[in-house]
Every structure is written in structure tokens, then in C-alpha cells.
Design an enzyme around this catalytic site. Structure first.
Site, PDB file in Angstrom:
ATOM      1  N   ARG A 123       0.850  -1.288   0.044  1.00  0.00           N
ATOM      2  CA  ARG A 123       0.077   0.052   0.063  1.00  0.00           C
ATOM      3  C   ARG A 123       0.844   1.229   0.025  1.00  0.00           C
ATOM      4  NH1 ARG A 123      -5.067  -0.722   4.108  1.00  0.00           N
ATOM      5  NH2 ARG A 123      -6.147  -2.117   2.948  1.00  0.00           N
TER       6      ARG A 123
ATOM      7  N   ASP B  94     -14.450  11.666  10.738  1.00  0.00           N
ATOM      8  CA  ASP B  94     -13.220  10.661  10.557  1.00  0.00           C
ATOM      9  C   ASP B  94     -11.884  11.389  10.210  1.00  0.00           C
ATOM     10  OD1 ASP B  94     -13.424   7.413   9.193  1.00  0.00           O
ATOM     11  OD2 ASP B  94     -11.630   8.558   8.410  1.00  0.00           O
TER      12      ASP B  94
HETATM   13  C1  LIG Z   1     -13.195   0.162   9.205  1.00  0.00           C
HETATM   14  S1  LIG Z   1     -13.556   2.010   9.293  1.00  0.00           S
HETATM   15  C2  LIG Z   1     -15.048   1.907  10.271  1.00  0.00           C
HETATM   16  C3  LIG Z   1     -16.291   2.580   9.580  1.00  0.00           C
HETATM   17  C4  LIG Z   1     -17.369   2.379  10.534  1.00  0.00           C
HETATM   18  N1  LIG Z   1     -17.428   2.682  12.075  1.00  0.00           N
HETATM   19  C5  LIG Z   1     -18.058   0.986  10.608  1.00  0.00           C
HETATM   20  O1  LIG Z   1     -17.776   0.398  11.623  1.00  0.00           O
HETATM   21  O2  LIG Z   1     -18.645   0.470   9.673  1.00  0.00           O
HETATM   22  C6  LIG Z   1     -12.560   2.879  10.071  1.00  0.00           C
HETATM   23  C7  LIG Z   1     -12.423   4.049  10.255  1.00  0.00           C
HETATM   24  O3  LIG Z   1     -11.580   4.700  11.205  1.00  0.00           O
HETATM   25  C8  LIG Z   1     -10.862   5.996  10.757  1.00  0.00           C
HETATM   26  N2  LIG Z   1      -9.717   6.070  11.361  1.00  0.00           N
HETATM   27  C9  LIG Z   1      -8.740   5.461  11.580  1.00  0.00           C
HETATM   28  N3  LIG Z   1      -7.921   6.097  12.526  1.00  0.00           N
HETATM   29  C10 LIG Z   1      -8.490   7.236  12.833  1.00  0.00           C
HETATM   30  C11 LIG Z   1      -8.072   8.322  13.676  1.00  0.00           C
HETATM   31  N4  LIG Z   1      -6.907   8.173  14.519  1.00  0.00           N
HETATM   32  N5  LIG Z   1      -9.162   9.234  14.013  1.00  0.00           N
HETATM   33  C12 LIG Z   1     -10.055   9.210  13.299  1.00  0.00           C
HETATM   34  N6  LIG Z   1     -10.452   8.262  12.394  1.00  0.00           N
HETATM   35  C13 LIG Z   1      -9.718   7.166  12.434  1.00  0.00           C
HETATM   36  C14 LIG Z   1     -10.537   5.492   9.286  1.00  0.00           C
HETATM   37  O4  LIG Z   1     -10.154   6.566   8.275  1.00  0.00           O
HETATM   38  C15 LIG Z   1     -11.509   4.732   8.952  1.00  0.00           C
HETATM   39  O5  LIG Z   1     -12.715   5.386   8.059  1.00  0.00           O
END
Ligand SMILES: C[S@@+](CC[C@H](N)C(=O)[O-])C[C@H]1O[C@@H](n2cnc3c(N)ncnc32)[C@H](O)[C@@H]1O
Length: 289
Positions: free
Chosen positions: A47, A155
Site C-alpha cells: 500500500r 473521520d
Molecule cells: C473500518 S472503518 C469503520 C467505519 C464504521 N465505523 C463501521 O464500523 O462500519 C475505520 C475508520 O476509522 C478511521 N480512522 C482510523 N484512525 C483514525 C483516527 N486516528 N482518528 C479518526 N478516524 C480514524 C479510518 O479512516 C476509517 O474510515
């Protein structure tokens, strides 16, 4: 034959040495609380290798220097490459059922009595989670727009937030557990002609989308009746997770609800003032009790 020096992973173009991996892991942890699993090295190499190409670099050392210099645009891509944005409408439907029960039992009455109701989808990815929340809210309180009821959706990744804000989804990938739930979010009259379908405007009106890094200070002081942070903390190390659970507990109103992801656990909920009320669901223990 002997092999000297640390192991080198061949990327085809750039190579990811153990030192480079450790440096990437340190940057990811310090800036975003991310815990990089050494077993995921090949995935990370592939990636981030794409990012190297995109910015015209040939080695990971130079790439690390770009991130360490605080380049905000590339830092976005860096985090995006290290996490996943996978999400679905009405994912873990039981959480939304609990929320609807809660609204029917008390929150709708509180809203009608003039109290503010705040809901936070933390780590909302491309918006399927907050739109599902809005749809559940309107199912129980159809005139929610008349009251002080709002959903904050945040996010770290501006790319997914752009999709979320647009409210447009590819018709063929907008999967739902049931057609009834789908009709709550998308007017069936739109399909199947359009490639993209738009969420109902009344759902959009309830949500504010913002960029927010969960491991940095949060720019709000008010309390939330519901916090949903699912499948995000899974990327964080244990200490960062613990701090996050503590901060969520602090920001929850008395009796507020916290929902976390299916593979996440809060080790000792009562220690944080939380009481388990179902699968990966917690209620803030009212300090007056
Ligand atoms: C797998 S998705 C989960 C989406 C949703 N909450 C769900 O369960 O379907 C994880 C999300 O966490 C966000 N993320 C990761 N690290 C983060 C951080 N430090 N602060 C805010 N968002 C974060 C990523 O950008 C991603 O969009």
C-alpha cells in the site's frame, strides 16, 4: 553462504527494510495511535509502495522523511493506506435496534421536552454508519428536525468524508440487511435507473461531517447521549484504546450509550463508569445512582 544485515523485503521497486518498517510503525503510533502488526508488513509495503510511486520517491526512508516533515496531504494518504474504510449500512444491526428502543423509551421524550440530543459517529468512514443512525432516529422520531437533535460524524480521512458528505452511493454496492431498511435511507423511486443513488435529504439534514483525529484533543465540550465508535480502535495499541474508552466515558451524558466494534473489547467497563448492556454495547453509569 551467509546473509548479513537486517532482512530486506523486495517490493519490486522500493524495498522495505526492518528499520524502515519500525520507523513507519513509530510514526503511525505517535501521530495516529496506530498499532502496525508486523504480520501485515507485506500489505503495508504494497500500500505504501503505491504512495511512493505517486509522489515520485524510490525509497521508504525518503517517504518517512516526508511524513515526519508534517506534510498534511501525504499524511492523509499515509493514514488511509494503513487503515481500512470498510463499512456497511446498518452494520451490526442489533446496535441500531438498541438505539431505536432507547429513543422510544426516553430520548424522543427528552427531545420533545426541549433537551438537546447529540449523537457521535466517531470514525464514520464513507457515511453509511451515520446515515443508518439518522434513519433509525427518524423511524422513532419522524419530526426530529423540529427538535435540537443532531448527529456529528467524524473521520480522519478527508477522502471518505467527501463521499459521506455527498450522500451519493453506487446503487449496486449499497447493500442492506433488509429492503425495509434500505427504503429508510434511499427513496426506492430512484432505482434502478441511476448509477448513483442519493440518501434521503431529511437524513442529511441531521448530520454534520467533520475531520477529526481521535487520538488528538477533541474540539467540543458538550456531552453526547450516544457515541458509536466501531471498528476503529482495533487499529490502536492497547494503551491508546484504553485512553479512548476513558475519553468516551467522560464525554457521555449520564445514561448515555457507547457502541464499539464486534472485535473490540473494553477490559473492565465498571472501572470506566460503564455498564455492559448487550453485545459491544455499554451504558454510562449515572453518577447520582
Ligand atoms: C473500518 S472503518 C469503520 C467505519 C464504521 N465505523 C463501521 O464500523 O462500519 C475505520 C475508520 O476509522 C478511521 N480512522 C482510523 N484512525 C483514525 C483516527 N486516528 N482518528 C479518526 N478516524 C480514524 C479510518 O479512516 C476509517 O474510515
Amino acid at each position: 553462504m551467509s546473509i548479513d544485515g537486517p532482512p530486506i523485503l523486495d517490493t519490486g521497486e522500493a524495498q522495505l527494510s526492518e528499520d524502515d518498517f519500525q520507523r513507519i510503525a513509530r510514526i503511525a503510533k505517535a501521530g495516529w495511535g496506530l498499532n502496525l502488526d508486523p504480520a501485515k508488513k507485506p500489505l503495508i509495503r504494497s500500500r505504501l509502495g503505491r504512495r511512493l510511486k505517486a509522489v515520485g520517491l524510490t525509497d521508504f526512508k525518503a517517504y518517512c522523511a516526508v511524513i515526519e516533515s508534517g506534510d498534511t496531504v501525504e499524511s492523509e494518504h499515509f493514514v488511509s493506506a494503513l487503515t481500512t474504510n470498510v463499512t456497511h449500512f446498518y452494520r451490526e444491526t442489533h446496535h441500531f435496534e438498541t438505539i431505536e428502543t432507547e429513543f422510544a423509551a426516553s430520548l424522543a421524550a427528552r427531545a420533545k421536552a426541549g433537551h438537546r440530543i447529540r449523537i457521535w459517529s466517531a470514525g464514520c468512514s464513507s457515511g453509511q454508519e451515520p446515515y443508518s443512525l439518522a434513519a433509525s432516529l427518524l423511524a422513532v422520531l419522524p419530526d426530529a428536525a423540529r427538535y435540537d437533535v443532531k448527529i456529528l460524524a467524524t473521520d480522519i480521512d478527508l477522502g471518505v468524508l467527501k463521499t459521506a458528505q455527498s450522500g451519493l452511493y453506487e446503487a449496486k454496492t449499497a447493500a442492506f440487511p433488509t429492503p425495509q431498511l434500505k427504503a429508510r435511507v434511499f427513496d426506492p423511486a430512484q432505482e434502478p435507473a441511476a448509477r448513483d443513488i442519493a440518501v434521503r435529504p431529511e437524513l442529511k439534514a441531521l448530520i454534520t461531517f467533520r475531520r477529526l483525529n481521535l487520538v488528538q484533543p477533541w474540539p467540543f465540550a458538550g456531552q453526547f447521549q450516544i457515541v458509536m465508535c466501531r471498528n476503529v480502535a482495533i487499529y490502536f495499541d492497547k494503551a491508546t484504546q484504553k485512553t479512548l474508552w476513558e475519553r468516551f466515558s467522560e464525554i457521555l451524558a449520564p445514561d448515555g450509550l457507547l457502541f464499539i466494534g464486534h472485535s473490540e473489547r473494553i477490559p473492565n467497563p465498571p472501572e470506566l463508569g460503564l455498564s455492559p448492556i448487550g453485545i459491544t454495547s455499554y451504558r454510562k453509569i449515572n453518577a447520582k445512582n
